[in-house]
Structures are given as C-alpha cells and as structure tokens.
Design a protein around this motif. Structure first.
Motif, short mmCIF file in Angstrom:
data_model
loop_
_atom_site.label_atom_id
_atom_site.label_comp_id
_atom_site.label_asym_id
_atom_site.label_seq_id
_atom_site.Cartn_x
_atom_site.Cartn_y
_atom_site.Cartn_z
N LEU A 143 1.03 -1.30 -0.35
CA LEU A 143 0.12 -0.02 0.21
C LEU A 143 0.57 1.30 -0.09
O LEU A 143 0.94 2.23 -0.28
N HIS A 144 1.51 0.86 0.66
CA HIS A 144 2.59 2.35 0.51
C HIS A 144 3.38 2.76 -0.29
O HIS A 144 3.93 4.00 -1.30
N HIS B 11 4.46 2.93 -6.14
CA HIS B 11 3.21 3.50 -6.82
C HIS B 11 3.63 4.48 -5.46
O HIS B 11 2.18 5.04 -4.64
N GLY B 12 4.53 4.89 -4.59
CA GLY B 12 4.21 6.10 -3.98
C GLY B 12 3.47 6.95 -3.42
O GLY B 12 2.93 7.49 -2.62
N LEU B 13 3.31 7.76 -4.98
CA LEU B 13 2.05 9.08 -4.95
C LEU B 13 0.53 8.40 -6.09
O LEU B 13 0.51 9.73 -6.64
N THR B 14 0.59 7.15 -5.57
CA THR B 14 -0.28 6.86 -6.09
C THR B 14 -1.49 6.73 -5.24
O THR B 14 -1.48 6.12 -4.38
N LYS B 15 -2.47 7.36 -5.57
CA LYS B 15 -4.09 6.30 -4.57
C LYS B 15 -3.80 4.66 -5.25
O LYS B 15 -4.10 4.58 -5.84
N LEU B 16 -4.10 4.75 -4.02
CA LEU B 16 -4.31 2.88 -3.53
C LEU B 16 -5.39 2.48 -2.86
O LEU B 16 -5.78 3.72 -2.07
N ALA B 17 -6.46 1.10 -2.93
CA ALA B 17 -6.71 1.42 -2.07
C ALA B 17 -6.63 -0.35 -1.69
O ALA B 17 -6.35 -1.22 -2.88
N ALA B 18 -7.46 -1.38 -0.33
CA ALA B 18 -7.24 -2.24 -0.23
C ALA B 18 -8.16 -3.40 0.56
O ALA B 18 -9.12 -2.46 1.15
N THR B 19 -8.36 -4.70 0.67
CA THR B 19 -9.92 -5.18 0.84
C THR B 19 -9.60 -5.93 2.03
O THR B 19 -8.68 -6.31 1.36
N LEU B 20 -9.59 -6.22 3.35
CA LEU B 20 -8.79 -6.94 4.20
C LEU B 20 -10.19 -7.74 4.56
O LEU B 20 -10.61 -7.31 5.48
#
Length: 400
Positions: free
Chosen positions: A317-318, A326-335
């Motif tokens: 994610l980081h 992807h340091g400056l990219t918007k990301l998302a995850a499901t846990l």
C-alpha cells in the motif's frame, strides 16, 4: 354356616383363602358385574382382622421338617457376673479385655514369608502396553530395565507425537512472535493508545452503518463483502479530491450495496442476510466492470500478527509492487479477517506524504449512537500497529 363358628385365622394362607371366598371372582374394571357385585357383610370382614396368637417363647418345638425353630441362631452371650458392690460402687474391678494385637503380630514381620512383597511397576504394566495420562496431568513413570549387575536403569520418556508437533510449530514462528497472546495484546494496545495521543491515529464516525435500514431492498446486513470493495472502487474513481467524502461512503452502505447483495445472494442460492465470501463478490464486480482486473497490484496473506506477513501488505500500500513504484499513486485494498471485510484507502497529500484510512462498516458506539467508523493512520508504521491492534480486538481470551 354361621360366621361366629368359622375357624380362627392363624396364617397368611388362611387369610388369602378367606379373601377368595368373600370377594366375587370378577375381573377388575367398570363392567356391569363389577358394578352390581356386593361387598360381604361386616361380620365376615371382621374375620380378616382376627389377631394371631402370640408365638410360643424360645425355644420352640420342632417344626414339620423336624428341625427346631431357631436352632440355627447363635447361642446368647453369657452375662459376666457383676462385681461386688459397696455403697453403690464396685469394690473389685471386672476382668479387662486383652489389648488388640499389634500390626506386626497381625501381618507378620517384613522378612516373613507370609507377607508377599509389593508388586513392581513392571509386573503391573503388561509389556507393550501404553498408559494415557490426561492433558496436563501426571505422566506415567519412565520405563526401567536392569543391567547385568541387577541395578535399575531409568530411561527417559520417549517424545510423544504432540511434543514433536509442538516443536515443529514453534520452529516455524518467528522468535519475536513466540510470546503469550495476552502480553502481545497489552503491548499493541499501549502502542495504539500512544499513537492516538500523538494524533498519529484519528477516528471519525459516519452517519450510518451496515444493517441500519431494514426496509426490503435497502438492508445491508452482513454486507461488508460488498461494501468494502465498493468503497475501494469509489476511492479509486474519485477525481475531485484525494480524500473520499463521508457522504459517498454512506451512500455506498445505504443505497449501492443492498441491490448488489440481493443479486449476489440470489445467484448463489443464499437467503437474506447470509454471509458472502469476498471472491464471489469480486467476480460479480469485475463482470460488471465496476472493478478492473488489470488494476490489481497484488494479494497478501498469512498471519496478521506476524510482522513479515502484515508488513508485506503495508509495504504494498505504501510503495506498490516491486515492478512499479506507487508511492504517489492513490491505492485501495480490502482486508478479509475473521469473517469481516474492511477497506484501506491510501490518501496522497500534496507534500508527498501518505495517509491511510481504514473504513469499517460495522456499527461502533459513539456517544450512545451506533455509527460506522473511519480511522486515519498518518504514516506507514501507524497503519501496521493499528492493523495488529484491530486483529487483537477481534480475538477472545481463548484465541492464540
């Protein structure tokens, strides 16, 4: 004949015969014969209570068999003569009883042949037999054997299958994680509270939660498997700001998730309110172009309390995967953890730093009001500690 001339009743057999003669021979029940039958006169009934003559004093005359009655009883003990009395007190004490025999006199000396030696363990336990001790109980004594000089050699316990398995389990767990669960939870709780005091972790509450609306077609109960990927998809599509607005998340919970939940459950043949695994929901969302397969970065799994496993998710994610930064990219995850799914949204700030919002659709109490929560972690380490603390909060005392 006249009742007064009847012979005296002296035995049980005579009583039973008299009962048979006095009462009518009819079956029990409520038949006509039974209803109309009359009881014998009172004078005849009185014959049943004729008192038997008192038995003669002991000894009696021989019985029919020729054996005197009471002949098998032991003779009465003789009564010792009373000592001489003077002024109401005995002047000569009576004979005293002999003292009881000692244990040695009764059982014999240890060296006597009449006393058998106590059995040994080898003679009690048959060869080849196994002794099962309860869990946590007393273990059987170790096996013994004698040497050529007659001495006893004690062999150590053979390792059991459980001990072998336990050793393998402990060898696979990192040393920093082999500690009592209660101590680990206490340490993580202290670290999490320290982050909150320093405002590195903040919690905000939404105005709704899953399952709040019970109307048909609007119920999102047990819908976290649909709500979380929808929140992640809305975050990735949001182009107006780096932070997904609360109102968008509330609309996902109340409006967008319920019809998808109903469609997925109907496709799988599940009833209303049934739990759904995330993979089935992801397939449904990908088929309808709500999630794009080529946008997936990776998948992580393993022990959530293991720094190596949870660290892989946090690092992805980081910074993203190894192929692309992807340091400056918007990301998302499901846990997905313990039958519940939450969303993790990466927020990229203008100064190049990143925040991580954990969105949980389950109700949390806020001033006596139930609301979904949004927890903001302001750096990578804060996210890792918060996720570990979240995992511990889902465990009970019996979990490890």
């Amino acid at each position: 004949s006249d009742v007064g001339s009847a012979p005296a009743v002296v035995g049980l057999t005579d009583k039973l015969d008299l009962l048979n003669e006095l009462f009518p021979q009819t079956p029990s029940g409520v038949g006509a014969d039974q209803k109309n039958s009359e009881l014998p006169p009172a004078e005849a009934m009185s014959q049943l209570f004729v008192q038997e003559p008192s038995p003669p004093p002991y000894p009696q005359t021989p019985s029919v068999s020729g054996i005197p009655i009471g002949s098998d009883l032991p003779l009465p003990l003789p009564v010792p003569p009373s000592p001489a009395m003077e002024n109401g007190h005995a002047t000569v004490p009576g004979p005293s009883a002999p003292p009881p025999p000692s244990y040695t006199d009764a059982m014999g000396k240890p060296g006597d042949a009449m006393v058998p030696p106590p059995p040994s363990y080898a003679s009690v336990a048959p060869q080849g037999s196994s002794i099962v001790a309860p869990a946590g109980g007393v273990h059987p004594p170790p096996a013994t054997r004698t040497d050529s000089n007659g001495g006893v050699i004690v062999a150590p316990h053979a390792p059991t299958e459980w001990n072998k398995r336990q050793a393998r389990m402990e060898a696979t767990v990192p040393k920093d994680e082999v500690r009592p669960y209660r101590k680990l939870r206490h340490r993580l709780s202290a670290q999490y509270q320290d982050l909150r005091k320093r405002n590195m972790v903040e919690t905000f509450f939404l105005n709704t939660y899953q399952g709040r609306n019970k109307l048909p077609g609007r119920d999102s109960t047990n819908g976290c498997a649909v709500i979380s990927p929808l929140v992640a998809a809305r975050h990735l599509r949001n182009t107006t700001s780096s932070i997904l607005p609360d109102r968008t998340i509330e609309r996902v919970i109340d409006d967008e998730a319920p019809p998808i939940l109903e469609a997925v459950r109907s496709k799988l043949g599940l009833g209303q309110g049934a739990l759904i695994i995330p993979s089935d929901v992801h397939d449904y969302l990908v088929d309808r172009k709500m999630l794009k397969q080529d946008k997936f970065v990776g998948v992580c799994g393993g022990n959530i309390l293991d720094s190596k496993h949870i660290g892989a998710l946090v690092n992805m994610l980081h910074k993203g995967d190894e192929k692309k930064d992807h340091g400056l990219t918007k990301l998302a995850a499901t846990l997905f953890f313990r039958e519940h799914v939450i969303s993790i949204l990466k927020v990229v700030n203008g100064d190049g730093t990143a925040w991580f919002d954990i969105v949980d659709s389950l109700p949390h109490r806020d001033s006596d009001v139930l609301r979904a929560s949004r927890t903001r972690c302001k750096d990578r380490d804060a996210l890792e500690i918060t996720l570990k603390w979240y995992a511990c909060s889902k465990f009970g005392e019996t979990d490890r």
